[in-house]
Design an enzyme around this catalytic site. Structure first.
Site, mmCIF file in Angstrom:
data_model
loop_
_atom_site.group_PDB
_atom_site.id
_atom_site.type_symbol
_atom_site.label_atom_id
_atom_site.label_comp_id
_atom_site.label_asym_id
_atom_site.label_seq_id
_atom_site.Cartn_x
_atom_site.Cartn_y
_atom_site.Cartn_z
ATOM 1 N N ASP A 5 42.775 37.643 88.780
ATOM 2 C CA ASP A 5 42.478 36.595 89.753
ATOM 3 C C ASP A 5 43.686 36.376 90.656
ATOM 4 O OD1 ASP A 5 41.860 34.084 91.068
ATOM 5 O OD2 ASP A 5 40.373 33.746 89.499
ATOM 6 N N SER A 55 37.411 31.694 94.558
ATOM 7 C CA SER A 55 37.060 32.528 93.407
ATOM 8 C C SER A 55 35.572 32.548 93.108
ATOM 9 C CB SER A 55 37.823 32.057 92.164
ATOM 10 O OG SER A 55 39.191 32.379 92.264
ATOM 11 N N HIS A 287 49.353 29.546 92.756
ATOM 12 C CA HIS A 287 49.076 28.262 93.415
ATOM 13 C C HIS A 287 50.240 27.282 93.262
ATOM 14 C CE1 HIS A 287 45.093 28.698 95.008
ATOM 15 N NE2 HIS A 287 44.545 29.023 93.853
#
Length: 469
Positions: A5, A55, A287
């Site tokens: 991810d 996502s 992030h």
């Protein structure tokens, strides 16, 4: 399918360098396990209504084969975000590549380092007009009827295809428990409907008269690996699994261990299986501008792929490794070969202040200038610790995704199909073709024909699928 991810190309380059430097080498020459795969391609990640993917729309593309709107799961672009009624229209509801495999008599499963109800893993089983509808409380908070639009955890336990998965491994116990209950480690649940979905999962398997096991710690996972029940639900944290650099591996399994158990369970089906494995916390660390954590999680994904390569036969298996979207980390500066990838560049800025080899264009790591000069971040307390935030240009509460293409690495049967540049939504169709399942053409149908004649036909059909999507 393995998915990192937020695993951008700069993330891969920096992670391989860190891996090599941990072994005492310069680092740049090192390869992650899947970087040695024979085929690599690039996939476009945009959503139907967004230049930069989140996502959930990217999970829908990768796992359902159709591009969709941001923040929606398992639905076509006809469904706007949070529109429950639109999400119930049959024509808007998508089946995932796992559902295609199950329909063909294969088995399916999901492994993740995030909550199993989080956006990426949910893409393999859920249909939701809002990715954050993980519990009934989340649905109700948006003023939506939970009977009309069941929450994602409920869908996993009670609806197809999730209730048919032989193995479900990750985090997120709180999404399965009521707020009046606590989990095995004392953390309260988030549900408000009074239900315990873990017990309901167990009851469902008991009614089917199949063997099953629920695991919440490392020892129980090892027991499952020894006995291999027909069904396994493993929830190892209340929230996401902890970062590898911060976890206690005596109580929490690694991604490689989770992958091994899943493959051993699913490999018992002689017809085959589809497994989705997500290294989900690469994204979370990016992030927060915590680059050390992000790179280490990437290395952990590489270790999981390496474990899969040990367990599978290249002659009858296909492994695809990709990412859902990118991040805005830059690998920069004119450092000398072998320079510490987690340290400052050999250069300095125009005012003579050091800058980091790895930095971000935006995020929470922004430091205000002092007298018109950037502060020297190398002097900060905690510099280079896993939670230390590297420097940033634009201040934001959370760093954003990037809009660039993501790599697709392939190994095994029909790996050559994954070269080139294509839409992200092509990936599951190509996997289904190679695996001889799904509603489109299948490699088995054309097994007797020369590949030079077959492949153009397949690519033409995939182009048609792209146009229809």
């Amino acid at each position: 399918m393995f998915m990192g991810d937020g695993m951008s190309l700069p993330t891969l380059a920096a992670a391989r360098t860190l891996l090599g430097q941990r072994a005492g080498r310069p680092g740049e020459e090192t390869q992650l396990s899947f970087e040695a795969f024979p085929t690599v391609g690039l996939a476009k990640t945009y959503c139907v209504n967004s230049q930069t993917a989140d996502s959930s729309c990217s999970a829908t593309a990768l796992l359902c084969g159709v591009k969709s709107n941001a923040f929606t799961l398992g639905l076509t672009a006809a469904v706007p975000r949070r529109d429950c009624a639109a999400s119930q229209v049959p024509a808007a509801r998508l089946d995932s590549v796992a559902a295609w495999a199950l329909a063909a008599g294969r088995d399916a499963g999901v492994v993740t380092t995030t909550r199993v109800t989080h956006a990426s893993p949910a893409g393999i089983y859920a249909r939701a007009a809002e990715r954050n509808w993980e519990t009934d409380a989340d649905v109700l908070a948006d003023g939506v009827d939970v009977d009309a639009c069941p929450d994602i955890a409920h869908q996993l336990v009670h609806l197809a295809p999730g209730n048919q998965f032989k193995v479900i491994l990750g985090g997120g116990r709180r999404e399965f428990l009521n707020i009046t209950s606590v989990d095995d480690e004392g953390t309260p649940g988030k549900r408000t409907d009074g239900r315990n979905l873990i017990e309901e999962w167990q009851a469902d398997k008991a009614r089917r008269n199949v063997t099953y096991q629920y695991a919440w710690n490392h020892e129980q996972l090892l027991q499952a690996n020894a006995t291999l029940p027909e069904y396994l639900l493993g929830l190892f944290e209340s929230d996401h699994l902890r970062y590898n650099l911060e976890t206690d591996h005596t109580t929490e399994p690694t991604l490689a261990e989770l992958t091994e158990v899943a493959i051993r369970m699913l490999s018992r089906n002689e017809k085959g299986f589809f497994l989705f494995v997500e290294g989900g916390r690469i994204d979370h660390a990016h992030h927060d501008n915590q680059v050390h954590l992000a790179l280490d999680e990437t290395i952990e994904l590489s270790a999981a792929v390496a474990r899969a390569l040990q367990l599978l036969d290249e002659k009858d298996s296909l492994i695809v490794v990709t990412a859902d979207h990118t991040h805005v980390m830059a690998f920069n500066g004119y450092s000398t070969r072998g320079a510490d990838v987690l340290g400052p560049s050999n250069m300095r800025d125009s005012a003579g202040v050091p800058f980091m080899t790895l930095s971000y264009t935006n995020g929470p790591g922004r430091r205000p200038d002092v007298d018109g000069r950037r502060p020297d971040v190398t002097l900060e307390e905690g510099f280079r610790s896993p939670r230390w935030r590297t420097h940033v240009d634009v201040p934001l509460a959370s760093e954003t995704h990037g809009s660039d293409d993501v790599p697709v690495f392939a190994w095994g049967v029909h790996h050559e199909m994954f070269s080139g540049l294509y839409e992200q939504s092509h990936v599951p169709h190509r996997m289904a073709y190679a695996g001889c399942f799904g509603g489109g053409p299948q490699a088995c149908d054309a097994a007797a024909a020369p590949s030079a004649l077959v492949m153009p036909l397949v690519m033409a059909l995939l182009a048609l699928l792209r146009a229809l999507a």
